[in-house]
Structure formats: C-alpha cells, structure tokens
Design an enzyme around this catalytic site. Structure first.
Site, mmCIF file in Angstrom:
data_model
loop_
_atom_site.group_PDB
_atom_site.id
_atom_site.type_symbol
_atom_site.label_atom_id
_atom_site.label_comp_id
_atom_site.label_asym_id
_atom_site.label_seq_id
_atom_site.Cartn_x
_atom_site.Cartn_y
_atom_site.Cartn_z
ATOM 1 N N ARG A 1 -14.075 -9.170 2.509
ATOM 2 C CA ARG A 1 -12.658 -8.889 2.200
ATOM 3 C C ARG A 1 -11.788 -10.107 2.534
ATOM 4 N NH1 ARG A 1 -10.693 -3.500 1.988
ATOM 5 N NH2 ARG A 1 -8.766 -4.539 1.385
ATOM 6 N N ASP B 1 -17.378 6.922 -0.938
ATOM 7 C CA ASP B 1 -16.084 6.819 -0.247
ATOM 8 C C ASP B 1 -15.739 8.221 0.245
ATOM 9 O OD1 ASP B 1 -13.557 6.027 0.655
ATOM 10 O OD2 ASP B 1 -12.647 6.047 -1.340
ATOM 11 N N HIS C 1 -7.856 0.340 -6.054
ATOM 12 C CA HIS C 1 -7.982 -0.493 -4.856
ATOM 13 C C HIS C 1 -8.640 -1.812 -5.287
ATOM 14 C CE1 HIS C 1 -7.988 -1.641 -0.806
ATOM 15 N NE2 HIS C 1 -8.792 -0.738 -0.259
ATOM 16 N N GLN D 1 -10.539 -4.294 -2.838
ATOM 17 C CA GLN D 1 -11.808 -3.728 -2.374
ATOM 18 C C GLN D 1 -12.891 -3.912 -3.441
ATOM 19 O OE1 GLN D 1 -12.509 -1.954 0.729
ATOM 20 N NE2 GLN D 1 -14.539 -2.455 -0.052
ATOM 21 N N ARG E 1 0.871 -1.193 0.000
ATOM 22 C CA ARG E 1 0.000 0.000 0.000
ATOM 23 C C ARG E 1 0.895 1.226 0.000
ATOM 24 N NH1 ARG E 1 -5.201 1.511 3.738
ATOM 25 N NH2 ARG E 1 -6.074 -0.038 2.307
ATOM 26 N N CYS F 1 -16.538 1.625 1.327
ATOM 27 C CA CYS F 1 -15.352 0.781 1.584
ATOM 28 C C CYS F 1 -14.871 0.934 3.029
ATOM 29 C CB CYS F 1 -14.250 1.127 0.594
ATOM 30 S SG CYS F 1 -13.768 2.858 0.658
#
Ligand code: CP
Ligand code: NVA
Length: 302
Positions: free
Chosen positions: A289, A222, A127, A130, A101, A261
C-alpha cells in the site's frame, strides 16, 4: 521518461492508462529510489475509521517531502451545515490535493467543486488504492496475468468492485462468488466485460463458492459487514454463511495464496488458521500500500 499524469482517482478506471507507470514507480520506490513532490500540501478527510489507508498515505506524503494536513470535519463548519460545494471551493485555495474516505456522493460533489487532484480512500462504491495494490502484489507472483486466476468470495462490495476493474484492465482472470443479492455493481461488471475483451481476462460471477475458487491461484475475501452497513449486521451474518475462506475451500484451489484487504474478522469471512497460514500474503498487501500510494501521489503531483 514518464510523461503521463492523472488528476483523480475516484475509480480504478481513472488510473486505467497509468497502471504500468504506477507499478514502475512503485518498484523503484520499493527498491529504495527517492521521489519528491517538494512542499505540496495534501489534505486528508476520513469520515470512517482507518488503520492502513490513513497511516500509509500520511507516511507516503512525508516520504515525498510533502505535508499531510488532516482535516476533522466535525471541527469545520460542515458540521454546522456549510454546503459541501462551499467547503470544497475553500479547500481549493489551500491544498494541492485531497484524500477522502466517506460517502461516494460527497466524494463526487467535492471533486466537482475542488477541481484539483483527489483520491478516493474508500467509498461504498470503490477502494481503488487497495485494488491497484492488490494487483501489484499478485504481479510479484505471476509472469502472465492471462494465465493466473483470482477468486473473490464474499460481499460484492467496494473492494470487490475495484478488484474486478483492476483485474480486467491488466488481463487477470477473476471469479466472484457472492450470496444472491450481494453481487458486485452491475455497471462495473458491464464495464469490466468490455475491458476484458481487450485484456483477455475471463470473468465469472456466480453464487457458487466451489465454482469460483476452482483452480484459483489467489483467493481473496473482505468483511461481510462494511463500515456503512453496521445496521444490516444480523441479516448479513446469516446470509453470508458458507462464504467463508477456510481449509476446506482451499482444497479446490491451485494451492492459492490468500488475500484480504484487512481488517479481518476471524471466524466470519476467513478462519484464523488460513489467515495466519503460509499461503497468506495479507501483510505483503499491507506493505505494498505504501509504495503504490507514494507512486500515485508522485504521478498526480509531480
Ligand atoms: N484496507 C484498508 O483500507 O484498511 P483501513 O480501513 O485500515 O484503511
Ligand atoms: N469493505 C470494507 C473495506 C474496509 C477496508 C468497508 O468498506 O468497510
């Protein structure tokens, strides 16, 4: 028998031909089946904070009988100027895979020199873990992606870019409403349009929230201020006024399920009552996830 294998997940596009395999394995894991990638050593580098991604990946690695190895780059020679290309070529000898990340350019450079399976755990561009999870979550509610509509309201950011790709790969209709100047990445929209010709998705990119959410089955948002954008916070909070998911907006939808998310900033991109309402499926996204990431690691490393 599943024969396919893929080596990187920097963009959702890297998983294009494996989405159904990922979903199939994730279904089995969710139903209690055990998979193993016995003894593999998987590095995790997080240059930005994380609750879900880091913890779910570490848990997934343990569940697969493999070993997570968290690398704090501040304690490596990167912090004293060691070139990324040297760093990545060192990791290659010690690790079987890497989860990263941070900045997209660094991710791409590490991939070039690491040469082993690598997973984007969020960059400013995408992402993928996700978005693949989100489509998997939507799949639990719909029989035919072509007949369902996902509306995304807010910033045309990393999550939004990955959602457009994931939706148009599987054939889900997707509408995006952003303020002017905050539209999703143009190259990604272009690719998504090509994907949609095959999958049958309808895509709408607009600045009009009502147009986007009209008759939507799923509404997604988001944060207005992503982790690499803190310096733009003041301007963004002004520019995004009117792009909030709230009760009023939901009236235009098909009693839409609400997605995010997380982390959520209540009172900004979404209201507390909507996030906590019965329509909210945000913790189903959270749960999934784990299964999706376990499935991804298995398919990459089996
Ligand atoms: N959704 C998500 O990636 O959350 P984290 O930043 O907590 O990992
Ligand atoms: N768009 C957000 C997502 C966090 C999971 C960010 O990049 O900070």
């Amino acid at each position: 028998m599943i024969k396919n294998r893929f080596n990187k997940l920097i963009s959702v596009l890297d998983a294009k031909d494996f989405i159904n395999d990922i979903f199939k394995i994730a279904d089995e894991i969710k139903n209690g089946k055990k998979y193993s990638i016995d003894g593999k050593i998987i590095g995790l580098i997080f240059e930005r904070p994380s609750t879900r991604t880091r913890i779910s990946f570490e848990a997934a690695i343990y569940k697969l009988n493999a070993h997570p190895l968290f690398i704090d780059t501040k304690l490596t020679q990167l912090s004293r100027g060691e070139p990324i290309k040297d760093f990545a070529r060192v990791l290659k000898y010690y690790l079987d895979a890497l989860i990263y990340r941070g900045s997209h350019n660094v991710l791409v450079e590490i991939d070039k020199y690491f040469g082993k399976p690598i997973i984007n755990a969020l960059s400013e561009m995408e992402h993928p873990c996700q978005a693949i999870t989100d489509i998997y979550t939507i799949r639990e509610y719909v029989d035919d992606f072509n007949k369902a509509k996902l509306a995304y309201v807010g910033d045309g950011n990393n999550v939004c870019n990955s959602l457009i790709l994931a939706a148009t790969i599987v054939g889900l209709n997707i509408s995006i409403a952003t303020p002017k100047g905050y539209e999703p990445n143009e190259r990604i929209i272009e690719i998504a349009r090509k994907l949609s010709e095959k999958s049958g998705s309808r895509i709408l990119i607009t600045n009009d929230v009502i147009e986007a959410v009209k008759d939507a089955d799923f509404v997604y948002t988001d944060t207005w201020v992503s982790m690499h954008q803190e310096h733009e916070k003041e301007k963004r909070l002004k520019d995004f006024k009117g792009y909030q998911i709230n009760r009023e907006i939901l009236k235009y939808t098909n009693d839409a399920k609400v997605m995010h998310c997380l982390p959520a900033y209540r009172g900004y991109e979404i209201t507390e009552d909507v996030l906590e309402s019965e329509n909210s499926i945000v913790f189903k996204q959270v749960e999934n996830r784990l299964y999706i990431e376990e499935a991804i690691l298995y398919l990459m490393l089996k």
